[in-house]
Design a protein around this motif. Structure first.
Motif, PDB file in Angstrom:
ATOM      1  N   HIS A   6      32.616  48.825  47.845  1.00  0.00           N
ATOM      2  CA  HIS A   6      33.542  49.965  47.879  1.00  0.00           C
ATOM      3  C   HIS A   6      33.844  50.445  46.464  1.00  0.00           C
ATOM      4  N   HIS A   7      34.160  49.520  45.560  1.00  0.00           N
ATOM      5  CA  HIS A   7      34.390  49.894  44.162  1.00  0.00           C
ATOM      6  C   HIS A   7      34.330  48.653  43.277  1.00  0.00           C
ATOM      7  N   ILE A   8      34.252  48.914  41.981  1.00  0.00           N
ATOM      8  CA  ILE A   8      34.357  47.844  40.990  1.00  0.00           C
ATOM      9  C   ILE A   8      35.669  48.046  40.243  1.00  0.00           C
ATOM     10  N   VAL A  53      34.511  53.353  40.408  1.00  0.00           N
ATOM     11  CA  VAL A  53      35.241  52.373  39.612  1.00  0.00           C
ATOM     12  C   VAL A  53      36.735  52.610  39.811  1.00  0.00           C
ATOM     13  N   GLU A  54      37.468  51.514  39.947  1.00  0.00           N
ATOM     14  CA  GLU A  54      38.928  51.567  40.029  1.00  0.00           C
ATOM     15  C   GLU A  54      39.468  51.133  38.674  1.00  0.00           C
ATOM     16  N   LEU A  55      40.210  52.022  38.016  1.00  0.00           N
ATOM     17  CA  LEU A  55      40.836  51.673  36.743  1.00  0.00           C
ATOM     18  C   LEU A  55      42.250  51.200  37.039  1.00  0.00           C
ATOM     19  N   TYR A  77      36.685  43.179  36.631  1.00  0.00           N
ATOM     20  CA  TYR A  77      37.191  41.864  37.040  1.00  0.00           C
ATOM     21  C   TYR A  77      37.129  41.621  38.528  1.00  0.00           C
ATOM     22  N   HIS A  78      36.811  42.665  39.315  1.00  0.00           N
ATOM     23  CA  HIS A  78      36.517  42.380  40.721  1.00  0.00           C
ATOM     24  C   HIS A  78      35.580  43.426  41.303  1.00  0.00           C
ATOM     25  N   ILE A  79      34.802  43.006  42.305  1.00  0.00           N
ATOM     26  CA  ILE A  79      34.065  43.946  43.137  1.00  0.00           C
ATOM     27  C   ILE A  79      34.787  43.976  44.474  1.00  0.00           C
ATOM     28  N   CYS A  80      35.033  45.181  44.980  1.00  0.00           N
ATOM     29  CA  CYS A  80      35.703  45.333  46.267  1.00  0.00           C
ATOM     30  C   CYS A  80      34.676  45.681  47.337  1.00  0.00           C
ATOM     31  N   TYR A  81      34.754  44.969  48.460  1.00  0.00           N
ATOM     32  CA  TYR A  81      33.844  45.191  49.578  1.00  0.00           C
ATOM     33  C   TYR A  81      34.603  45.751  50.769  1.00  0.00           C
ATOM     34  N   ILE A 126      37.109  38.488  44.432  1.00  0.00           N
ATOM     35  CA  ILE A 126      36.611  39.651  45.157  1.00  0.00           C
ATOM     36  C   ILE A 126      37.765  40.265  45.947  1.00  0.00           C
ATOM     37  N   GLU A 127      37.632  41.562  46.204  1.00  0.00           N
ATOM     38  CA  GLU A 127      38.614  42.255  47.026  1.00  0.00           C
ATOM     39  C   GLU A 127      37.930  42.713  48.305  1.00  0.00           C
ATOM     40  N   LEU A 128      38.649  42.648  49.409  1.00  0.00           N
ATOM     41  CA  LEU A 128      38.170  43.230  50.665  1.00  0.00           C
ATOM     42  C   LEU A 128      39.085  44.383  51.016  1.00  0.00           C
TER      43      LEU A 128
HETATM   44 NI    NI Z   1      40.252  47.061  43.717  1.00  0.00          NI
END
Ligand code: NI
Length: 135
Positions: A6-8, A53-55, A77-81, A126-128
């Motif tokens: 979804h985003h980094i 990308v999420e800032l 610092y995280h990849i969101c799925y 990781i983020e979901l």
């Molecule tokens: Ni995020």
């Protein structure tokens, strides 16, 4: 179990400065800047092609992002799925040795969809994010 990126997530010290610098690289802002009072952060989503990308910038010394930045500025610092169901994905990932780091909670920056953070030693955080079930 299907997980779609979804985003980094990027931890940045100064959101406006980061946005300006990413824009110089061709990124454009794809959401209004959101303040998340619970997590003590300001968030902007930016896009270049298919990449999102999420800032994330801290709004207080006690923000978890302040600690993140102490380890290095501007770092992914995280990849969101994106997943269909947080509960289903969590149950699956627990069988793969992931542990829950932050329980499911609403994220104002992603249209109040539910997000959850997990951790595994080799991958880190990781983020979901749960699919939008409203439409
Ligand atoms: Ni995020």
């Amino acid at each position: 179990m299907e997980l779609k990126v979804h985003h980094i997530g990027y931890a940045v010290p100064d959101l406006d400065r980061a946005i300006a610098e990413f824009m110089a690289l061709g990124w454009s802002v794809s959401s209004v800047v959101t303040e998340d009072a619970l997590r003590q952060v300001r968030i902007a989503f930016i896009k270049l092609g298919e990449s999102v990308v999420e800032l994330v910038a801290p709004t207080a010394q006690t923000s978890p992002i302040t600690k993140q930045l102490a380890k290095g500025s501007g770092a992914p610092y995280h990849i969101c799925y994106e997943v269909a169901s947080l509960e289903e994905a969590e149950a699956y990932l627990k069988t793969k040795k992931f542990i829950v780091f932050k329980k499911p909670a609403v994220a104002p920056a992603i249209g109040n969809r539910r997000v959850e953070f997990l951790y595994a030693k080799g991958v880190g955080v990781i983020e979901l994010v749960e699919e939008n079930h409203d439409n």
